[in-house]
Design an enzyme around this catalytic site. Structure first.
Site, PDB file in Angstrom:
ATOM      1  N   ASP A 190       2.719 -11.496  -3.969  1.00 21.91           N
ATOM      2  CA  ASP A 190       3.870 -10.430  -3.692  1.00 21.91           C
ATOM      3  C   ASP A 190       5.441 -10.909  -4.550  1.00 21.91           C
ATOM      4  OD1 ASP A 190       4.925  -8.548  -3.379  1.00 21.91           O
ATOM      5  OD2 ASP A 190       3.324  -7.647  -1.631  1.00 21.91           O
TER       6      ASP A 190
ATOM      7  N   ASP B  20       7.495  -6.001  -5.527  1.00 25.26           N
ATOM      8  CA  ASP B  20       7.981  -5.124  -4.374  1.00 25.26           C
ATOM      9  C   ASP B  20       9.016  -4.733  -5.378  1.00 25.26           C
ATOM     10  OD1 ASP B  20       7.861  -4.967  -1.787  1.00 25.26           O
ATOM     11  OD2 ASP B  20      10.211  -6.146  -2.023  1.00 25.26           O
TER      12      ASP B  20
ATOM     13  N   GLU C 161       5.655  -1.572  -7.655  1.00 25.15           N
ATOM     14  CA  GLU C 161       5.858  -0.771  -6.654  1.00 25.15           C
ATOM     15  C   GLU C 161       7.331  -0.306  -6.758  1.00 25.15           C
ATOM     16  OE1 GLU C 161       6.687  -0.299  -1.423  1.00 25.15           O
ATOM     17  OE2 GLU C 161       7.874  -1.660  -2.603  1.00 25.15           O
TER      18      GLU C 161
ATOM     19  N   HIS D 261       0.175  -2.452   3.700  1.00 24.34           N
ATOM     20  CA  HIS D 261       0.754  -1.957   4.673  1.00 24.34           C
ATOM     21  C   HIS D 261       1.988  -1.754   5.246  1.00 24.34           C
ATOM     22  CE1 HIS D 261       2.981  -3.965   1.617  1.00 24.34           C
ATOM     23  NE2 HIS D 261       4.241  -4.281   2.251  1.00 24.34           N
ATOM     24  N   ASP D 262       2.680  -0.393   4.539  1.00 25.47           N
ATOM     25  CA  ASP D 262       3.601   0.111   4.869  1.00 25.47           C
ATOM     26  C   ASP D 262       3.492   1.394   5.178  1.00 25.47           C
ATOM     27  OD1 ASP D 262       5.763  -1.510   3.719  1.00 25.47           O
ATOM     28  OD2 ASP D 262       5.231  -1.133   2.078  1.00 25.47           O
TER      29      ASP D 262
HETATM   30  C1  GLC Z   1       8.936  -2.942   0.180  1.00 27.95           C
HETATM   31  C2  GLC Z   1       6.908  -3.803   1.561  1.00 27.95           C
HETATM   32  C3  GLC Z   1       7.808  -3.626   2.434  1.00 27.95           C
HETATM   33  C4  GLC Z   1       9.152  -4.215   3.067  1.00 27.95           C
HETATM   34  C5  GLC Z   1      10.583  -4.122   1.905  1.00 27.95           C
HETATM   35  C6  GLC Z   1      11.149  -5.188   1.728  1.00 27.95           C
HETATM   36  O1  GLC Z   1       8.397  -1.933   0.546  1.00 27.95           O
HETATM   37  O2  GLC Z   1       6.923  -3.292   0.824  1.00 27.95           O
HETATM   38  O3  GLC Z   1       6.930  -4.271   3.834  1.00 27.95           O
HETATM   39  O4  GLC Z   1       9.681  -4.524   3.698  1.00 27.95           O
HETATM   40  O5  GLC Z   1       9.572  -3.809   0.009  1.00 27.95           O
HETATM   41  O6  GLC Z   1      10.865  -5.947   1.040  1.00 27.95           O
END
Ligand code: GLC
Length: 571
Positions: free
Chosen positions: A100, A202, A258, A332-333
């Site tokens: 990641d 990310d 993402e 995980h979110d």
């Molecule tokens: C992304 C991750 C999340 C994190 C955020 C800040 O959305 O998936 O878990 O809190 O970025 O890095």
């Protein structure tokens, strides 16, 4: 369409949240050796790549998404030698490890930030986003960070504010500075040299900052959601192409960005031949309850099944000729998918199997989030203090500030807290479900029936069903290479689609309701039942044209049956 698939297009990706996967030391948090120990298990799900959420040194304010060293391993997860062993052991099983990359921001404890904040003239002074206060001393803009509160924090040493899209401990890096970009590319290349098989990138939509201007407040706090002001700013793709050239090009890896807020119609700029990434996580099907775009949990609205189908079909259409789709219903979110997509009170096994059927028969690469394959469910803890997730606390505060009662604020946390996905993986009948010999960092579900050990012994379990679907996906070309056509698009109970390659076809039909429903059996005329989510003993009653509550069936043409080898193994 080019039907020659790359390695990452015909396997499953399994997402591990390392802190919650398996603890081999008794510390109460998972570690890298725990992942290595379970590689054979992961292989039984058709896993070709394991995406690890961040395992770098971190103060863990956001569980590792606040990175203090991009080229190290946090001691709570083990050592670099453990990481190298994980990569090597995975490779032996034809599994790649995917890292990641959190490049929009670092931790405020990263040496870069510690130096940057010292004064306005040090060599890293311009590595983060620093701005003067407004004449009245207030923050440079009225942007609200994603975790709540102003997106700007005052720094005494510099007498300036710095920007953080997320928590104050996650300052945004300044991508406009070429030295910053080179340092980040260096880190990514460090992991490529270690032999990783790809990256999940990310929060990438925030790296290019727009003009620093106030927006129209969207709530009583006078602030405006930062996402609405800074996501996907013009010029972002220039940075991303440079990133690709310096890191991804020339490697047999996959990348998945993402990219919350990139609409399906823009996907071709981001993925495929002309794009940057192999795949893009966009959230049109995940955020149906937030029609305005802003993820304010206490504003969630109900949505009809047709909205989910429309979103999935739009993403399928957008990646039909160009790029590739990462299919996911959990990460995980997000809440657990049986709670997110199925009615409250739905039979847990059937609901989990219904979601599994869609996940593993759609076109694209399926992403399985740890525990999804055993039907793990949301948690409901008694008070906000029980929650670890930083965003749950921000959302709770916001709900109260907007006049919701404590009970309503907590209800929203129950539904959407990221801790729902982060409770420890349930392995066995032992104490703490075999996750740890110590005290788990988050509580473990009490019911031991939802564990790998118990489910592996039951041919009708969710786990056995995932394993079966993984084999079917491997044995039937239509399920990987086939085109996608949605069937019954206006049906509010059934999601149905056809996958076709040459003369081979499969039809997936899933009942999203607790009622018996019917459909035109011409859809499956002349086809044979390939799989049914109901227990083996109840499968004799399966009837084309009818679905029992939450039932999921997949039919195939005779041509598909001919080429399908029942011996198809995914191990
Ligand atoms: C992304 C991750 C999340 C994190 C955020 C800040 O959305 O998936 O878990 O809190 O970025 O890095």
């Amino acid at each position: 369409m080019n039907r020659t698939l790359k390695w990452w297009q015909s396997c499953q990706v399994y997402q591990v949240y390392p802190k919650s996967f398996l603890d081999t030391t008794g510390s109460g948090t998972g570690d890298l050796n725990g992942i290595t120990a379970k590689l054979d298990y992961l292989k039984t799900l058709g896993t070709g790549a394991v995406w690890l959420t961040p395992v770098y040194p971190s103060p863990m304010v956001d569980n590792g998404y606040d990175i203090a060293d991009y080229e190290g391993i946090d001691p709570s997860y083990g050592t670099m030698a453990d990481m190298e062993r994980l990569i090597a052991e995975a490779k032996k099983r034809d599994i790649r490890i995917v890292m990641d990359l959190v490049f929009n921001h670092s931790s405020d404890q990263h040496p870069w930030f510690l130096q940057s904040k010292k004064d306005r003239t040090n060599p890293k002074a311009d590595w983060y986003i620093w701005r003067d206060a407004k004449p009245d001393g207030s923050a440079p803009t009225n942007w609200r960070s994603i975790f709540g509160g102003s997106a700007w924090t005052w720094c005494e040493e510099r007498q300036q504010y710095y920007l953080h899209t997320f928590a104050p401990q996650q300052p945004d890096l300044n991508w406009a500075n070429p030295e910053v970009r080179q340092a980040l590319y260096h880190a990514a290349n460090f992991w490529l040299d270690k032999g990783v098989g790809g990256f999940r990138i990310d929060a990438i939509v925030y790296i290019k900052k727009p003009a620093f201007v106030d927006g129209q407040p969207d709530s009583t706090d006078g602030l405006v959601d930062i996402h609405a002001m800074t996501a996907n700013t013009t010029g972002i793709l220039d940075y991303l192409h440079e990133f690709k050239k310096n890191v991804f090009d020339g490697h047999d890896i996959f990348t998945v960005g993402e990219a919350n807020g990139v609409p399906p119609e823009d996907l071709d700029k981001w993925v495929g031949e002309k794009g940057v990434f192999s795949m893009l996580f966009e959230f049109s099907h995940m955020d149906l309850q937030f029609p305005g775009g802003a993820e304010v949990w206490c504003h969630a609205k109900p949505w009809p099944l047709t909205a989910l189908k429309k979103a999935l079909s739009a993403s399928q259409a957008a990646t039909a000729e160009n790029g590739w789709y990462p299919i996911f219903f959990e990460n995980h979110d997000q809440p657990r998918c049986i709670n997110h997509f199925m009615p409250e009170g739905a039979d847990r096994t059937l609901a989990a199997k219904a979601m599994a059927t869609v996940l593993l028969t759609l076109r694209g690469t399926p992403f399985i989030f740890e525990g999804q394959e055993i039907g793990m469910a949301n948690v409901k803890w008694g008070s906000i203090e029980c929650y670890n997730d930083i965003s749950s606390h921000g959302q709770y505060k916001r709900a109260l500030a907007e006049g919701h009662t404590e009970a309503m604020a907590l209800d929203a946390v129950h539904k959407f807290s990221r801790d729902n996905a982060r409770t420890p993986m349930q392995w066995s009948r032992s104490t703490h479900a075999g996750f740890t010999k110590g005290l788990p960092w988050l509580p473990v579900e009490h019911d031991r029936n939802w564990t790998v050990e118990v489910e592996a012994e039951d041919e009708n379990s969710v786990l056995s069903y995932y394993r079966r679907l993984a084999k079917l996906r491997k044995g039937i070309e239509a399920l990987t290479a086939g085109d996608y056509v949605e069937l019954l698009p206006s049906d509010e109970s059934i999601y149905a689609f056809r996958r076709t390659v040459g003369a081979e076809a499969t039809v997936t039909i899933v009942n999203f309701t607790g009622e018996e429903v019917s459909y035109d059996d011409n859809l499956v005329k002349g086809m044979k039942l390939l799989t049914d989510s109901y227990p083996a003993a109840a499968q004799e009653d399966e009837e084309p044209g009818k679905l029992r509550p939450y039932e999921a069936v997949v039919y195939m043409t005779q041509e598909a049956e001919k080429t399908f080898s029942k011996e198809a193994e995914c191990v």
